[in-house]
Design a protein around this motif. Structure first.
Motif, PDB file in Angstrom:
ATOM      1  N   SER A 105       0.824  -1.210   0.000  1.00  0.00           N
ATOM      2  CA  SER A 105       0.000   0.000   0.000  1.00  0.00           C
ATOM      3  C   SER A 105       0.857   1.258   0.000  1.00  0.00           C
ATOM      4  O   SER A 105       1.744   1.427   0.836  1.00  0.00           O
ATOM      5  CB  SER A 105      -0.904   0.003   1.240  1.00  0.00           C
ATOM      6  N   ARG A 106       0.587   2.155  -0.955  1.00  0.00           N
ATOM      7  CA  ARG A 106       1.299   3.437  -1.001  1.00  0.00           C
ATOM      8  C   ARG A 106       0.970   4.296   0.213  1.00  0.00           C
ATOM      9  O   ARG A 106       1.814   5.039   0.708  1.00  0.00           O
ATOM     10  CB  ARG A 106       0.947   4.214  -2.268  1.00  0.00           C
ATOM     11  N   ASN A 107      -0.265   4.199   0.688  1.00  0.00           N
ATOM     12  CA  ASN A 107      -0.646   4.977   1.868  1.00  0.00           C
ATOM     13  C   ASN A 107       0.168   4.547   3.088  1.00  0.00           C
ATOM     14  O   ASN A 107       0.588   5.383   3.892  1.00  0.00           O
ATOM     15  CB  ASN A 107      -2.138   4.814   2.166  1.00  0.00           C
ATOM     16  N   PHE A 108       0.389   3.236   3.232  1.00  0.00           N
ATOM     17  CA  PHE A 108       1.200   2.773   4.358  1.00  0.00           C
ATOM     18  C   PHE A 108       2.632   3.269   4.230  1.00  0.00           C
ATOM     19  O   PHE A 108       3.245   3.709   5.211  1.00  0.00           O
ATOM     20  CB  PHE A 108       1.180   1.251   4.440  1.00  0.00           C
ATOM     21  N   GLN A 109       3.193   3.210   3.020  1.00  0.00           N
ATOM     22  CA  GLN A 109       4.558   3.674   2.812  1.00  0.00           C
ATOM     23  C   GLN A 109       4.695   5.148   3.196  1.00  0.00           C
ATOM     24  O   GLN A 109       5.666   5.558   3.845  1.00  0.00           O
ATOM     25  CB  GLN A 109       4.969   3.473   1.355  1.00  0.00           C
ATOM     26  N   GLU A 111       2.812   6.829   5.315  1.00  0.00           N
ATOM     27  CA  GLU A 111       2.711   6.983   6.765  1.00  0.00           C
ATOM     28  C   GLU A 111       4.041   6.676   7.442  1.00  0.00           C
ATOM     29  O   GLU A 111       4.439   7.346   8.396  1.00  0.00           O
ATOM     30  CB  GLU A 111       1.615   6.067   7.325  1.00  0.00           C
ATOM     31  N   PHE A 112       4.737   5.664   6.954  1.00  0.00           N
ATOM     32  CA  PHE A 112       6.031   5.307   7.534  1.00  0.00           C
ATOM     33  C   PHE A 112       7.050   6.429   7.333  1.00  0.00           C
ATOM     34  O   PHE A 112       7.829   6.754   8.234  1.00  0.00           O
ATOM     35  CB  PHE A 112       6.537   4.010   6.900  1.00  0.00           C
ATOM     36  N   LEU A 113       7.038   7.024   6.135  1.00  0.00           N
ATOM     37  CA  LEU A 113       8.036   8.039   5.795  1.00  0.00           C
ATOM     38  C   LEU A 113       7.644   9.447   6.225  1.00  0.00           C
ATOM     39  O   LEU A 113       8.467  10.366   6.152  1.00  0.00           O
ATOM     40  CB  LEU A 113       8.279   8.032   4.279  1.00  0.00           C
ATOM     41  N   ARG A 114       6.410   9.628   6.682  1.00  0.00           N
ATOM     42  CA  ARG A 114       5.899  10.977   6.952  1.00  0.00           C
ATOM     43  C   ARG A 114       6.796  11.802   7.873  1.00  0.00           C
ATOM     44  O   ARG A 114       6.975  13.014   7.637  1.00  0.00           O
ATOM     45  CB  ARG A 114       4.487  10.905   7.538  1.00  0.00           C
ATOM     46  N   PRO A 115       7.415  11.228   8.936  1.00  0.00           N
ATOM     47  CA  PRO A 115       8.270  12.069   9.795  1.00  0.00           C
ATOM     48  C   PRO A 115       9.444  12.704   9.059  1.00  0.00           C
ATOM     49  O   PRO A 115      10.021  13.686   9.546  1.00  0.00           O
ATOM     50  CB  PRO A 115       8.765  11.080  10.861  1.00  0.00           C
ATOM     51  N   LEU A 116       9.797  12.160   7.885  1.00  0.00           N
ATOM     52  CA  LEU A 116      10.968  12.660   7.164  1.00  0.00           C
ATOM     53  C   LEU A 116      10.617  13.429   5.893  1.00  0.00           C
ATOM     54  O   LEU A 116      11.481  14.110   5.329  1.00  0.00           O
ATOM     55  CB  LEU A 116      11.890  11.495   6.784  1.00  0.00           C
ATOM     56  N   VAL A 117       9.367  13.320   5.449  1.00  0.00           N
ATOM     57  CA  VAL A 117       8.997  13.842   4.132  1.00  0.00           C
ATOM     58  C   VAL A 117       9.233  15.339   4.016  1.00  0.00           C
ATOM     59  O   VAL A 117       9.722  15.826   2.983  1.00  0.00           O
ATOM     60  CB  VAL A 117       7.520  13.502   3.826  1.00  0.00           C
ATOM     61  N   ASP A 118       8.931  16.089   5.050  1.00  0.00           N
ATOM     62  CA  ASP A 118       9.022  17.551   4.963  1.00  0.00           C
ATOM     63  C   ASP A 118      10.363  18.100   5.432  1.00  0.00           C
ATOM     64  O   ASP A 118      10.526  19.323   5.524  1.00  0.00           O
ATOM     65  CB  ASP A 118       7.897  18.191   5.783  1.00  0.00           C
ATOM     66  N   ARG A 119      11.309  17.233   5.733  1.00  0.00           N
ATOM     67  CA  ARG A 119      12.603  17.706   6.224  1.00  0.00           C
ATOM     68  C   ARG A 119      13.527  18.046   5.057  1.00  0.00           C
ATOM     69  O   ARG A 119      13.805  17.196   4.206  1.00  0.00           O
ATOM     70  CB  ARG A 119      13.242  16.648   7.130  1.00  0.00           C
ATOM     71  N   SER A 120      14.001  19.265   5.041  1.00  0.00           N
ATOM     72  CA  SER A 120      14.864  19.708   3.941  1.00  0.00           C
ATOM     73  C   SER A 120      16.265  19.118   4.033  1.00  0.00           C
ATOM     74  O   SER A 120      17.025  19.163   3.059  1.00  0.00           O
ATOM     75  CB  SER A 120      14.956  21.239   3.934  1.00  0.00           C
ATOM     76  N   ASP A 144      18.476   0.510   3.462  1.00  0.00           N
ATOM     77  CA  ASP A 144      18.561   0.486   4.924  1.00  0.00           C
ATOM     78  C   ASP A 144      17.429  -0.303   5.557  1.00  0.00           C
ATOM     79  O   ASP A 144      17.570  -0.782   6.682  1.00  0.00           O
ATOM     80  CB  ASP A 144      18.539   1.918   5.469  1.00  0.00           C
ATOM     81  N   VAL A 145      16.308  -0.409   4.865  1.00  0.00           N
ATOM     82  CA  VAL A 145      15.133  -1.083   5.420  1.00  0.00           C
ATOM     83  C   VAL A 145      14.262  -1.552   4.269  1.00  0.00           C
ATOM     84  O   VAL A 145      14.244  -0.933   3.195  1.00  0.00           O
ATOM     85  CB  VAL A 145      14.338  -0.128   6.352  1.00  0.00           C
ATOM     86  N   VAL A 146      13.554  -2.648   4.487  1.00  0.00           N
ATOM     87  CA  VAL A 146      12.571  -3.135   3.524  1.00  0.00           C
ATOM     88  C   VAL A 146      11.201  -3.114   4.187  1.00  0.00           C
ATOM     89  O   VAL A 146      11.027  -3.645   5.296  1.00  0.00           O
ATOM     90  CB  VAL A 146      12.901  -4.558   3.041  1.00  0.00           C
ATOM     91  N   LEU A 147      10.237  -2.482   3.536  1.00  0.00           N
ATOM     92  CA  LEU A 147       8.858  -2.452   4.019  1.00  0.00           C
ATOM     93  C   LEU A 147       8.083  -3.553   3.320  1.00  0.00           C
ATOM     94  O   LEU A 147       8.121  -3.676   2.099  1.00  0.00           O
ATOM     95  CB  LEU A 147       8.220  -1.096   3.733  1.00  0.00           C
TER      96      LEU A 147
END
Length: 299
Positions: A105-109, A111-120, A144-147
């Protein structure tokens, strides 16, 4: 420890990117033996082997992958210095390499990456593939990781670790009905057209077992191994679709699809698969909420 010899680091950097002593030596106008000696001096200084030979190929060790990341940063800094002095400043960024199953699921991916998405200061590299290829990349230190939505096989010699991130219910969803009739599970599946994940899916196996026990033979419209395609078909086709609600979250919120029923006893699990590392990626520890040793923090 003596100061790092940046000439040795440059030689290592060239070999790592070429993947070959022969090609790197040719580009740098050095003999292979001289280049090999420089690499050995760097390995002695850092206290770890940086390459291992697999057949005729040089492959980075875990320490080698870490060293290459730093070497890339060091030599990129030189380019940034020139850019800055010419009025074109460039911010340096940390990198997290993520492998994700093509069917996940793209939505799950997200959610996992959300803490980093907006970091420049963070660069995200996301690679899709099948489980076998992604686990090979994980063991080769290129991700580094496999989802995934299933665990990696483990034995006493395996360095892989499965971390359960989330467990989602599974539902039958479909376009809004024109009548007021309540969906009856599993009885209505004798006549209601059904869109399903492929037989490779754990939720499909559990769902089929439920229908078999109930004596129901469904009318199957399609079997799809890609959740993104299953989501699109759910929007376009009559009938009901078996999915975790997170897959079609946007459609449910918009009213394009409705949830007819939750499937009792069937859930989908989402995992982060990592390899045991001497030098774990700090960004990965952050999104997993692990401490610097790779141990989950108490919640």
């Amino acid at each position: 420890m003596r100061d790092l010899n940046y000439n040795h680091l440059r030689y290592f950097w060239a070999v790592a990117h070429e993947g070959s002593l022969t090609r790197a030596a040719a580009h740098m106008n050095l003999s292979q033996s001289a280049l090999s000696v420089q690499i050995q001096k760097l390995e002695h200084q850092v206290g770890h082997p940086l390459f291992e030979r697999v057949g005729r190929n040089l492959v980075l060790t875990e320490a080698g992958r870490i060293a290459l990341d730093y070497a890339d940063t060091v030599f990129k800094a030189g380019d940034e210095l020139l850019s800055t002095l010419k009025g074109r400043p460039v911010a340096s960024r940390q990198v997290l390499r993520v492998g994700a199953l093509t069917t996940l699921s793209r939505n799950f991916q997200l959610e996992f990456l959300r803490p980093l998405v907006d970091r420049s200061d963070v660069e995200l590299i996301v690679r899709s593939g099948n489980m076998r290829d992604l686990l090979a990349q994980l063991e080769a230190h290129t991700v580094d990781v496999v989802l995934a939505n299933s665990t990696a096989p483990q034995d006493a010699r395996s360095s892989l670790r499965n971390h359960l991130l989330n467990e989602q219910p599974v539902s039958l969803v479909g376009r809004p009905r024109t009548d007021e009739r309540t969906f009856r599970f599993p009885e209505d599946l004798r006549t209601e057209p059904l869109l399903l994940p492929s037989l490779d899916s754990d939720i499909r196996v559990a769902f089929d077992r439920l229908l078999e026990l109930a004596g129901v033979r469904p009318v199957i419209l399609a079997e799809v191994d890609d959740m993104a395609m299953l989501r699109l078909l759910a929007r376009e086709r009559e009938g009901v679709t078996l999915v975790p609600p997170i897959v079609v979250r946007d459609e449910l919120e918009a009213g394009i699809l409705v949830e007819h029923c939750r499937i009792p006893g069937v859930t989908e699990r989402f995992y982060a698969i990592v390899a045991k590392r001497q030098f774990p990626n700090q960004l990965l520890l952050e999104v997993l909420n692990f401490d610097k040793t790779g141990i989950p923090k108490p919640t």
